[in-house]
Design a protein around this motif. Structure first.
Motif, PDB file in Angstrom:
ATOM      1  N   LYS A  20       2.727  -1.217   3.577  1.00  0.00           N
ATOM      2  CA  LYS A  20       2.790  -1.820   2.406  1.00  0.00           C
ATOM      3  C   LYS A  20       1.935  -0.995   1.362  1.00  0.00           C
ATOM      4  O   LYS A  20       1.211   0.022   1.912  1.00  0.00           O
TER       5      LYS A  20
ATOM      6  N   ILE B 141       7.438  -4.805   7.868  1.00  0.00           N
ATOM      7  CA  ILE B 141       7.500  -5.084   6.312  1.00  0.00           C
ATOM      8  C   ILE B 141       7.631  -6.580   5.775  1.00  0.00           C
ATOM      9  O   ILE B 141       8.519  -7.291   6.665  1.00  0.00           O
TER      10      ILE B 141
ATOM     11  N   ALA C   5       8.909  -1.319   1.215  1.00  0.00           N
ATOM     12  CA  ALA C   5       7.806  -2.394   0.942  1.00  0.00           C
ATOM     13  C   ALA C   5       7.550  -2.663  -0.539  1.00  0.00           C
ATOM     14  O   ALA C   5       7.277  -3.697  -1.063  1.00  0.00           O
TER      15      ALA C   5
END
Length: 428
Positions: A163, A225, A254
């Protein structure tokens, strides 16, 4: 420090108008892997020949587990453990969380247990230690260290989430490279990554990460993700020789899946609860706009932020309070500086741990933020309230936004504007 209701501060704030609020649903795309399907997804990925052939009977294999509140982290980790065991190897889990958990082996075990990661659930040992082993050098001559138990294993599987990071931008942010360089590096390795300052961390993570791939028995990675609702939407296996090439692509995925506060701007942001289970800095500044460094930007544009409480999963680590303007006495009293400060010492970023204004209760926290905003309509302040920075599918907006809803097709009104209800102590 005495913080009491009814003093001078209370008198200065008692007549500050708090607007009516209404509930809205934020509409985001929602690709998802249901929890019940995760074991099969992991098994299907790892059953590919290029991954399964790396796991030989009798091998001792370390599997990483981090400090973040990753969705389904217990199920994902156990699924990897089960696959490794099914191949006749001996899996064990290592906390890969740098200096988190107070930079102690016990604190890191405590964090894992809070996410349901226990030896009983996993069916394998958890080897928690802050001891590291030097495994080689980077291309520019720096020593590289990782968790000693992992270094001495026959193989290492990197389980993590990819992320956007909350303090810098680069090809590799929170993900595989960072889990190796910072997480597996424990406190010592994390400090090596950060010691040249946040302006260089985007450069240092791949330099050290690539050195770990070269010198440590990294087999492959299993990153996930998440979608905008903190739900798993992708799990994929990535071979060790593919990490450098594939991770930047996964990071872009992400970014696409991240949620946001759709209105984009507000005068005051109210965060009900912060915590390490929501973000490394208590709140994710990619959502709240409260960045600790100048090396990243984004999120809602806001003038004042109030943080009201801290999650039990944080065990007193209130890192992130320094990104707020006001906190409550309730939050302040739960802070454990021994848990907070190791992160700051290791990362060299002190802003996240600074103590902001502290007031007696939720009501005064909101009022102090409104009163000290400049250039706004104090009779109709634009206030956004979120439960935390990870779950923002349902939020609250002040009545000043009500007539603007037609401008936001991805917002759905769920209630009429009403005044927030406070109890006798002044808390929501």
């Amino acid at each position: 420090m005495e913080i009491k209701k009814g003093g001078v501060v209370s008198k200065l704030l008692e007549n500050v108008y708090i607007p009516k609020m209404f509930k809205v649903r934020q509409i985001f795309p929602r690709p998802i892997i249901e929890s019940k399907n995760i074991p099969e997804v992991v098994k299907r990925e790892l059953a590919q020949k290029k991954f399964s052939d790396k796991i030989k009977p009798g091998m001792n294999i370390a599997i990483t587990a981090g400090s973040r509140g990753v969705a389904n982290v217990a199920i994902i980790t156990k699924s990897i453990v089960d696959f490794v065991a099914s191949k006749g190897a001996s899996p064990f889990v290592v906390p890969a969380m740098g200096s988190h958990g107070g930079a102690t082996a016990e604190g890191q075990l405590e964090l894992l247990a809070g996410y349901g990661l226990t030896e009983e659930y996993l069916g394998c040992p958890i080897k928690s230690s802050m001891e590291v082993k030097m495994i080689g050098h980077t291309e520019d001559g720096r020593e590289v260290v990782i968790d000693k138990n992992a270094a001495e294993a026959d193989g290492i599987i990197i389980s993590c989430r990819i992320k956007p990071h909350n303090a810098f931008r680069g090809k590799y942010e929170s993900g595989i490279m960072k889990m190796m360089a910072v997480g597996l590096g424990k406190q010592v390795g994390a400090e090596h990554v950060h010691e040249q300052g946040m302006q260089n961390i985007a450069k240092n993570i791949p330099i050290i990460g690539n050195a770990i791939i070269k010198h440590a028995p990294i087999l492959f990675a299993v990153p996930c993700i998440e979608n905008a609702f903190d739900e798993t939407c992708k799990i994929i296996a990535v071979n060790s020789d593919e990490i450098a090439r594939e991770e930047p692509k996964l990071l872009q995925e992400a970014f696409v899946n991240m949620p946001k506060i759709i209105v984009g701007r507000c005068d005051v942001l109210v965060v009900d609860e912060i915590g390490k289970n929501y973000s490394g800095t208590g709140v994710d500044p990619n959502i709240t706009g409260t960045f600790s460094t100048k090396y990243a930007s984004g999120g809602v544009k806001v003038q004042r932020t109030a943080m009201l409480d801290i999650s039990k999963e944080s065990h007193g680590n209130g890192l992130g309070v320094g990104l707020s303007n006001v906190i409550t006495k309730r939050l302040f009293d739960k802070l454990d500086l021994e848990k907070m400060y190791p992160n700051c010492i290791t990362s060299t970023v002190l802003e996240s741990a600074r103590i902001p204004c502290v007031v007696a209760n939720d009501k005064e926290a909101i009022q102090l933020c409104i009163r000290t905003c400049v250039g706004i309509n104090k009779k109709a302040p634009k206030v956004v309230r979120i439960p935390n920075s990870l779950h923002i599918g349902h939020i609250m907006l002040s009545e000043a936004y009500y007539d603007e809803m037609k401008n936001y097709p991805d917002l759905e009104v769920e209630s009429e504007p009403e005044y927030m209800q406070f109890n006798e102590e002044g808390n929501l």
